[in-house]
Write a protein that holds these residues in place. Structure first.
Motif, PDB file in Angstrom:
ATOM      1  N   ASP A  84       0.812  -1.214   0.000  1.00  0.00           N
ATOM      2  CA  ASP A  84       0.000   0.000   0.000  1.00  0.00           C
ATOM      3  C   ASP A  84       0.850   1.271   0.000  1.00  0.00           C
ATOM      4  O   ASP A  84       0.323   2.362  -0.200  1.00  0.00           O
ATOM      5  N   GLN A  85       2.152   1.153   0.204  1.00  0.00           N
ATOM      6  CA  GLN A  85       3.046   2.302   0.155  1.00  0.00           C
ATOM      7  C   GLN A  85       3.678   2.471  -1.225  1.00  0.00           C
ATOM      8  O   GLN A  85       4.343   3.457  -1.474  1.00  0.00           O
ATOM      9  N   LEU A  86       3.462   1.515  -2.120  1.00  0.00           N
ATOM     10  CA  LEU A  86       4.046   1.571  -3.454  1.00  0.00           C
ATOM     11  C   LEU A  86       2.997   2.002  -4.468  1.00  0.00           C
ATOM     12  O   LEU A  86       1.827   1.684  -4.337  1.00  0.00           O
ATOM     13  N   ASP A  87       3.451   2.724  -5.501  1.00  0.00           N
ATOM     14  CA  ASP A  87       2.538   3.079  -6.588  1.00  0.00           C
ATOM     15  C   ASP A  87       2.303   1.894  -7.505  1.00  0.00           C
ATOM     16  O   ASP A  87       1.290   1.825  -8.186  1.00  0.00           O
ATOM     17  N   GLY A  88       3.238   0.978  -7.546  1.00  0.00           N
ATOM     18  CA  GLY A  88       3.091  -0.196  -8.388  1.00  0.00           C
ATOM     19  C   GLY A  88       4.326  -1.064  -8.311  1.00  0.00           C
ATOM     20  O   GLY A  88       5.316  -0.718  -7.673  1.00  0.00           O
ATOM     21  N   ARG A  89       4.246  -2.195  -8.976  1.00  0.00           N
ATOM     22  CA  ARG A  89       5.374  -3.126  -9.035  1.00  0.00           C
ATOM     23  C   ARG A  89       5.517  -3.588 -10.471  1.00  0.00           C
ATOM     24  O   ARG A  89       4.553  -3.569 -11.242  1.00  0.00           O
ATOM     25  N   ALA A 125      14.591  -4.498  -5.302  1.00  0.00           N
ATOM     26  CA  ALA A 125      14.897  -3.081  -5.110  1.00  0.00           C
ATOM     27  C   ALA A 125      13.610  -2.273  -5.172  1.00  0.00           C
ATOM     28  O   ALA A 125      12.606  -2.724  -5.716  1.00  0.00           O
ATOM     29  N   THR A 126      13.669  -1.081  -4.594  1.00  0.00           N
ATOM     30  CA  THR A 126      12.573  -0.120  -4.739  1.00  0.00           C
ATOM     31  C   THR A 126      13.172   1.131  -5.361  1.00  0.00           C
ATOM     32  O   THR A 126      14.346   1.450  -5.142  1.00  0.00           O
ATOM     33  N   HIS A 127      12.360   1.821  -6.129  1.00  0.00           N
ATOM     34  CA  HIS A 127      12.848   2.995  -6.856  1.00  0.00           C
ATOM     35  C   HIS A 127      11.900   4.161  -6.652  1.00  0.00           C
ATOM     36  O   HIS A 127      10.690   3.981  -6.517  1.00  0.00           O
ATOM     37  N   ALA A 128      12.475   5.356  -6.673  1.00  0.00           N
ATOM     38  CA  ALA A 128      11.686   6.566  -6.440  1.00  0.00           C
ATOM     39  C   ALA A 128      10.830   6.923  -7.648  1.00  0.00           C
ATOM     40  O   ALA A 128       9.741   7.455  -7.498  1.00  0.00           O
ATOM     41  N   THR A 129      11.316   6.625  -8.838  1.00  0.00           N
ATOM     42  CA  THR A 129      10.564   6.988 -10.035  1.00  0.00           C
ATOM     43  C   THR A 129      10.407   5.782 -10.956  1.00  0.00           C
ATOM     44  O   THR A 129      11.156   4.805 -10.873  1.00  0.00           O
TER      45      THR A 129
END
Length: 160
Positions: A77-82, A146-150
């Motif tokens: 729920d904190q991510l815009d998508g995967r 990994a997670t990315h800002a954009t």
């Protein structure tokens, strides 16, 4: 000695046995009652040890043993998508998924956002795939590395 005399003698013997058994039974009942009375106040040593351990835990300081913020992974729920790469041809309901613009049929990026699945070809064309859902994505996706800002940072990370 006659049979009648032997029977009377045996009857007396059996009566003595019955009286002795009755006395023994009564004595056993008294012993059992005394034992039960003693057991009612008896506390097993393990119970005392557990009580002491519980009391020690309650008095111990509360320590946050969760990961530090820089090592935590964002929740869904904190991510815009995967997104995940899908190198082989993607077959859905017996049909091969094909890019509507350029005709590419392999080397997809599968994007999951807002309960929708999107396919992105190597050329950068995106199309909404209604035959797939988030459950399909969750079954086929590997853990995030990994997670990315954009969105662009994620594309670069996946080589697109």
């Amino acid at each position: 000695m006659t049979v009648l005399d032997e029977t009377k003698e045996n009857t007396g013997l059996f009566e003595r046995i019955r009286r002795r058994r009755g006395a023994d039974t009564e004595e056993m009942r008294r012993v059992r009652e005394r034992m039960w009375a003693g057991l009612e106040s008896w506390v097993p040593p393990e119970a005392e040890r557990l009580r002491a351990a519980t009391a020690a835990e309650e008095t111990a300081a509360v320590v946050d043993d969760f990961l530090p913020p820089d090592l935590r992974v964002a929740s869904h729920d904190q991510l815009d998508g995967r997104m995940m790469p899908w190198l082989q041809p993607l077959v859905i309901d017996g049909e091969m998924a094909v890019c509507a613009t350029c005709g590419a049929y392999r080397d997809w990026l599968v994007l999951s956002t807002r309960d929708e699945i999107w396919l992105r070809c190597r050329a950068g064309h995106q199309q909404h795939e209604t035959r797939l859902d988030t459950a399909w994505y969750n079954r086929h996706a590997a853990p995030a590395d990994a997670t990315h800002a954009t969105f662009e940072d994620c594309l670069r990370h996946l080589g697109h």
